[in-house]
Write a protein that holds these residues in place. Structure first.
Motif, PDB file in Angstrom:
ATOM      1  N   GLU A   2     -16.277   7.695 -34.996  1.00  0.00           N
ATOM      2  CA  GLU A   2     -16.688   7.859 -36.383  1.00  0.00           C
ATOM      3  C   GLU A   2     -18.173   8.149 -36.501  1.00  0.00           C
ATOM      4  O   GLU A   2     -18.590   8.834 -37.430  1.00  0.00           O
ATOM      5  CB  GLU A   2     -16.332   6.613 -37.196  1.00  0.00           C
ATOM      6  CG  GLU A   2     -14.865   6.509 -37.510  1.00  0.00           C
ATOM      7  CD  GLU A   2     -14.567   5.310 -38.381  1.00  0.00           C
ATOM      8  OE1 GLU A   2     -15.502   4.781 -39.018  1.00  0.00           O
ATOM      9  OE2 GLU A   2     -13.409   4.903 -38.425  1.00  0.00           O
ATOM     10  N   GLU A   3     -18.966   7.614 -35.573  1.00  0.00           N
ATOM     11  CA  GLU A   3     -20.405   7.863 -35.666  1.00  0.00           C
ATOM     12  C   GLU A   3     -20.722   9.346 -35.507  1.00  0.00           C
ATOM     13  O   GLU A   3     -21.703   9.838 -36.036  1.00  0.00           O
ATOM     14  CB  GLU A   3     -21.184   7.031 -34.646  1.00  0.00           C
ATOM     15  CG  GLU A   3     -21.071   7.498 -33.213  1.00  0.00           C
ATOM     16  CD  GLU A   3     -20.013   6.769 -32.400  1.00  0.00           C
ATOM     17  OE1 GLU A   3     -19.942   7.046 -31.189  1.00  0.00           O
ATOM     18  OE2 GLU A   3     -19.280   5.954 -32.946  1.00  0.00           O
ATOM     19  N   THR A   6     -20.007  11.131 -39.020  1.00  0.00           N
ATOM     20  CA  THR A   6     -21.015  10.850 -40.046  1.00  0.00           C
ATOM     21  C   THR A   6     -22.328  11.581 -39.776  1.00  0.00           C
ATOM     22  O   THR A   6     -23.126  11.748 -40.699  1.00  0.00           O
ATOM     23  CB  THR A   6     -21.290   9.328 -40.136  1.00  0.00           C
ATOM     24  OG1 THR A   6     -21.723   8.849 -38.856  1.00  0.00           O
ATOM     25  CG2 THR A   6     -20.052   8.585 -40.576  1.00  0.00           C
ATOM     26  N   ARG A   7     -22.553  12.028 -38.566  1.00  0.00           N
ATOM     27  CA  ARG A   7     -23.803  12.719 -38.226  1.00  0.00           C
ATOM     28  C   ARG A   7     -23.786  14.199 -38.589  1.00  0.00           C
ATOM     29  O   ARG A   7     -24.831  14.844 -38.601  1.00  0.00           O
ATOM     30  CB  ARG A   7     -24.095  12.545 -36.728  1.00  0.00           C
ATOM     31  CG  ARG A   7     -24.472  11.123 -36.385  1.00  0.00           C
ATOM     32  CD  ARG A   7     -24.561  10.842 -34.902  1.00  0.00           C
ATOM     33  NE  ARG A   7     -25.229  11.865 -34.126  1.00  0.00           N
ATOM     34  CZ  ARG A   7     -25.080  12.022 -32.816  1.00  0.00           C
ATOM     35  NH1 ARG A   7     -24.272  11.227 -32.150  1.00  0.00           N
ATOM     36  NH2 ARG A   7     -25.720  12.956 -32.171  1.00  0.00           N
TER      37      ARG A   7
END
Length: 99
Positions: A2-3, A6-7
């Motif tokens: 998920e990181e 989001t980037r």
């Protein structure tokens, strides 16, 4: 995982809910979108996650790809354009005359 989602640039996935994207299940969609509409930072995220070899293998199966994206990917991976389906499909599909 998920990181990574989001980037990405906020405008990149305007037509879907970013929370529903999965980097593995939707790899073709994510790679194509980044190649055609992404900024350099988006490209770096995709390259870091998938690696250049996997990106090229996935992109070889695309039926359509923006010509600049194809040229870029072909150049940095040193893969001939003829190996990409979008290049051979485009050449074999006759276009209407442009008057």
């Amino acid at each position: 995982m998920e990181e990574y989602i989001t980037r990405f640039s906020t405008y990149l996935f305007w037509d879907v809910n970013k929370d529903d994207l999965d980097m593995e299940k939707h790899s073709q969609y994510i790679i194509k979108r980044v190649l055609e509409y992404g900024m350099l930072q988006d490209w770096n995220i995709v390259k870091q996650y998938y690696g250049l070899g996997r990106i090229v293998e996935i992109a070889k199966g695309f039926r359509e790809l923006e010509p600049r994206a194809l040229a870029y990917l072909s150049a940095i991976s040193q893969t001939p354009k003829e190996q990409f389906r979008c290049y051979t499909y485009q050449r074999s599909n006759p276009q209407h005359w442009n008057f």
